[in-house]
Design an enzyme around this catalytic site. Structure first.
Site, PDB file in Angstrom:
ATOM      1  N   LEU A  14       0.851  -1.192   0.000  1.00 11.36           N
ATOM      2  CA  LEU A  14       0.000   0.000   0.000  1.00 11.36           C
ATOM      3  C   LEU A  14       0.889   1.244   0.000  1.00 11.36           C
ATOM      4  O   LEU A  14       0.984   1.975   0.971  1.00 11.36           O
ATOM      5  CB  LEU A  14      -0.925  -0.024   1.219  1.00 11.36           C
ATOM      6  CG  LEU A  14      -2.262   0.700   1.110  1.00 11.36           C
ATOM      7  CD1 LEU A  14      -3.007   0.320  -0.165  1.00 11.36           C
ATOM      8  CD2 LEU A  14      -3.140   0.401   2.300  1.00 11.36           C
ATOM      9  N   HIS A  15       1.613   1.446  -1.108  1.00  8.18           N
ATOM     10  CA  HIS A  15       2.534   2.569  -1.253  1.00  8.18           C
ATOM     11  C   HIS A  15       2.196   3.352  -2.514  1.00  8.18           C
ATOM     12  O   HIS A  15       1.618   2.820  -3.450  1.00  8.18           O
ATOM     13  CB  HIS A  15       3.983   2.072  -1.354  1.00  8.18           C
ATOM     14  CG  HIS A  15       4.465   1.461  -0.081  1.00  8.18           C
ATOM     15  ND1 HIS A  15       4.839   2.215   0.996  1.00  8.18           N
ATOM     16  CD2 HIS A  15       4.603   0.172   0.285  1.00  8.18           C
ATOM     17  CE1 HIS A  15       5.194   1.404   1.985  1.00  8.18           C
ATOM     18  NE2 HIS A  15       5.055   0.156   1.581  1.00  8.18           N
ATOM     19  N   ALA A  16       2.613   4.603  -2.551  1.00  8.63           N
ATOM     20  CA  ALA A  16       2.513   5.479  -3.713  1.00  8.63           C
ATOM     21  C   ALA A  16       1.157   5.416  -4.409  1.00  8.63           C
ATOM     22  O   ALA A  16       0.159   5.818  -3.836  1.00  8.63           O
ATOM     23  CB  ALA A  16       3.652   5.207  -4.678  1.00  8.63           C
ATOM     24  N   PRO A  18      -1.033   2.869  -5.328  1.00  9.25           N
ATOM     25  CA  PRO A  18      -2.141   2.149  -4.702  1.00  9.25           C
ATOM     26  C   PRO A  18      -2.677   2.864  -3.456  1.00  9.25           C
ATOM     27  O   PRO A  18      -3.881   2.889  -3.223  1.00  9.25           O
ATOM     28  CB  PRO A  18      -1.535   0.795  -4.330  1.00  9.25           C
ATOM     29  CG  PRO A  18      -0.367   0.637  -5.229  1.00  9.25           C
ATOM     30  CD  PRO A  18       0.144   2.025  -5.479  1.00  9.25           C
TER      31      PRO A  18
END
Length: 87
Positions: A14-16, A18
């Site tokens: 769950l980075h950038a 997404p």
């Protein structure tokens, strides 16, 4: 209050991008929404909060909502994560 657990399966967690997509979706609901990981709970509508959890592939998180559309909010966000962020 309604909550559900989900395991993040997409490659980057769950980075950038997404995380941004997740937060945009969370902001469509009136309910207060939180993401919980390892006893830490952050506002699901806050990019900094979500990124601070360091959610990687294979991480189990709990999505919690409280409000008028809590069940729909949790179900939608869990389905978004389960589908690897494809609608």
């Amino acid at each position: 209050m309604f909550s559900k657990e989900v395991v993040v399966q997409n490659q980057v967690g769950l980075h950038a991008r997404p995380a941004t997509f997740f937060i945009q979706k969370a902001n469509e609901f009136k309910s207060s929404i939180w993401v919980e990981k390892d006893e830490r709970k952050v506002n699901a509508k806050s990019l900094l909060g979500v990124l601070s959890l360091g959610i990687t592939k294979g991480t189990s998180i709990v999505i919690i909502a409280d409000g008028a559309d809590e069940q729909e909010a949790v179900t939608t966000l869990v389905n978004l994560i389960a589908s690897n962020f494809t609608e």
